[in-house]
Write a protein that holds these residues in place. Sequence first.
Motif, mmCIF file in Angstrom:
data_model
loop_
_atom_site.group_PDB
_atom_site.id
_atom_site.type_symbol
_atom_site.label_atom_id
_atom_site.label_comp_id
_atom_site.label_asym_id
_atom_site.label_seq_id
_atom_site.Cartn_x
_atom_site.Cartn_y
_atom_site.Cartn_z
ATOM 1 N N ASP A 20 0.820 -1.212 0.000
ATOM 2 C CA ASP A 20 0.000 0.000 0.000
ATOM 3 C C ASP A 20 0.856 1.264 0.000
ATOM 4 O OD1 ASP A 20 -2.152 -1.634 -0.056
ATOM 5 O OD2 ASP A 20 -2.814 -1.267 2.014
ATOM 6 N N ARG A 21 2.051 1.202 0.605
ATOM 7 C CA ARG A 21 2.936 2.364 0.578
ATOM 8 C C ARG A 21 3.362 2.667 -0.866
ATOM 9 N NH1 ARG A 21 6.157 1.150 4.599
ATOM 10 N NH2 ARG A 21 7.740 0.065 3.366
ATOM 11 N N ALA A 22 3.603 1.620 -1.659
ATOM 12 C CA ALA A 22 3.939 1.813 -3.066
ATOM 13 C C ALA A 22 2.787 2.488 -3.816
ATOM 14 C CB ALA A 22 4.298 0.477 -3.716
ATOM 15 N N ALA A 23 1.548 2.065 -3.513
ATOM 16 C CA ALA A 23 0.387 2.694 -4.145
ATOM 17 C C ALA A 23 0.279 4.161 -3.760
ATOM 18 C CB ALA A 23 -0.885 1.938 -3.757
ATOM 19 N N ALA A 74 -2.066 -4.242 13.697
ATOM 20 C CA ALA A 74 -1.151 -3.393 14.452
ATOM 21 C C ALA A 74 0.147 -3.190 13.684
ATOM 22 C CB ALA A 74 -0.872 -4.028 15.818
ATOM 23 N N ALA A 75 0.678 -4.280 13.105
ATOM 24 C CA ALA A 75 1.907 -4.168 12.324
ATOM 25 C C ALA A 75 1.681 -3.289 11.089
ATOM 26 C CB ALA A 75 2.394 -5.552 11.914
ATOM 27 N N TYR A 76 0.549 -3.484 10.421
ATOM 28 C CA TYR A 76 0.217 -2.689 9.233
ATOM 29 C C TYR A 76 0.134 -1.209 9.585
ATOM 30 C CZ TYR A 76 -2.569 -0.817 5.379
ATOM 31 O OH TYR A 76 -3.037 -0.065 4.337
ATOM 32 N N ASP A 77 -0.586 -0.921 10.683
ATOM 33 C CA ASP A 77 -0.789 0.474 11.077
ATOM 34 C C ASP A 77 0.529 1.133 11.460
ATOM 35 O OD1 ASP A 77 -2.838 2.556 11.516
ATOM 36 O OD2 ASP A 77 -2.048 2.493 13.570
ATOM 37 N N ALA A 78 1.392 0.356 12.147
ATOM 38 C CA ALA A 78 2.680 0.918 12.547
ATOM 39 C C ALA A 78 3.525 1.277 11.324
ATOM 40 C CB ALA A 78 3.425 -0.080 13.429
ATOM 41 N N GLN A 79 3.411 0.498 10.265
ATOM 42 C CA GLN A 79 4.210 0.752 9.073
ATOM 43 C C GLN A 79 3.571 1.788 8.152
ATOM 44 O OE1 GLN A 79 7.245 -0.572 8.313
ATOM 45 N NE2 GLN A 79 7.239 -1.444 10.358
#
Length: 607
Positions: free
Chosen positions: A70-73, A118-123
């Motif tokens: 999602d960061r790439a998007a 939680a991991a997704y949100d942190a990243q």
Amino acid sequence: MMRAPVYAPTFTPVEAYHARFTAPVGPTPGNTVGNALIAGKADLLHLDATRAAIQAVTDDTAGRARAVQDRAAMLDLVANHAGLQGGAAVAAQPSMLGELARIRADGQADLATPDMAAAYDAQIRPAFDDASGRITSHALNQALVERQALAELTLRDAQNSAAADWRDPGRFVQGLGTVQSLAATHAGPAASDTDRTAAVRGAVGGTVAQALGQALTAGEPEFAAHIIGGWGGSLSPAAYQLAVARVSQARQNQRMAAVFSQAAGGNPPDNPTTNVPPDNAVAIPAPVGAAVYPIAGGTVTAIDGAPDNASIRITHPDGSDATYGGIGLAAVAPGNMVTPRHVIGSAGPAVTLQIATPTGAPDNAAATLQSAGGPAAMIGTSDAPRIWDPPTLIDRIAARQDLSEQDRALAANLGQRRMALDQTRLAENDLAAGRTLATMASAAPGQFGRAEDLPVDLAANLTPTTLANVDTALRGAAQTPFGPATDNPTSLRLELLQRRSPGQFAQVNLAPMVGAVHPGDLVRLAQNQAAIVSGQGSDDPADHRSAVLDAMARHEFITGEHLPDTILPVISDQATTLLRLNQTEPTDRQAIGAAVADAIQSQRDQP
């Protein structure tokens, strides 16, 4: 004596055996089974912890992986938005931020466990904040750019509007005030007084310079001088000096142009009574030196009284005549054909028009002029190109006693440059029209029988002399049933010129050749001219005929001999026939040269 061995039982008593295998109430450190159970439980607890750790790592990895995706998007969105400029970037900002939020929400919703989320949100949170900030920052910057562009456009519009009012001092001053106010606002509140003053002066000075240029372009150097006198202080020193020089030059050019026009218009007659038009004529108001056009096409049949106060009689196809009097300088000659778009001369102090019917009786000139379009159809501008009489015009300028010697020289120089420019423009139009006519006539031989059959625009672009020559050629061709032969002296001479001097050949007007040259030769000449003009060079076939013409041109160039035009077809035919009979290749230049030399010698030996 020996003693008997003592018996020692080897079995465990029943009680002890029973005690050993009877399960205790609870495990104790001293009990073997209890120890085993305690150890097993510990192993199970350790395995559960391992499994839990593996699951935790797996969930963290899944959350991070989705965050990377999602960061790439999000970065793609930022890049797309960065490519938008101005209002497009501002308009796209809400939708871009909404798309960022959607990507984040979809990512969180697709994750199965809280650890993944939680991991997704942190990243994703830092990436989301960075992307949102960059999109918002770019939109803000582009909004400022848009605002700056709008301010500059507003200022530029105000400058253009003010400069356009250079003829009206009141509106011009009002426009300069608007420019000054906008320039001060455009500088911004943070600008220093020095910067703001410089911005205002630059904007006002630019407007003044623009108005000055418009006045000079319109031929109003006096207005330009007034602008400099009133607002020249807003110009930089260098711009001011340049403006003064331009106005001075424009004034001088205007004076010299007036002298030139007066010379073109001729001197008024010594006897004022000769200025009175005849009873059957109409006087046409016209600026001295302006172009005079015929109200109908025809042939120039007479020019009387030239060069001063000349009259030009034009006979129309229906037999009627129109006589144009008060012509300061004729631009045609007897025998020329003209259309209503040909300049026949320059207007003198008083231009008159007389009309005669085919029987010679006077006709109503005023009504005829009105039906032709009025005075505007007969009188043009002073700068319309025309065929000049240079010696007469220069002599008239030299005879001006009211001018200084320097002004006479300047006026003569201007006149010579003006006449040369007009001749160039007319020759270019004549040449282009000639090529067009040659192509049309070669494509459909016999389509035109006289000049009146030509398209109006084409005839108007031919000079009167060329138009008359075309008419003669067309009428001559119409009386010759079979037309001119191929490779006649005229076409061969042109092809030799093409080989010796391509540039000169390209400037030959083919229009008078219509009817005098075979259509096949004419189209070849027109195509070769067009190829030379376009820079491609002529494209001749590699055959005996072309090789013979090359050899003939080479002979004239090397020896300096001009072969008589009348024997060119004979030389070409003899040499070509000899080469064909001997089966000589077109590339055998030596044999071709010898054949041409023999053909030339045979013509010399003729009695």
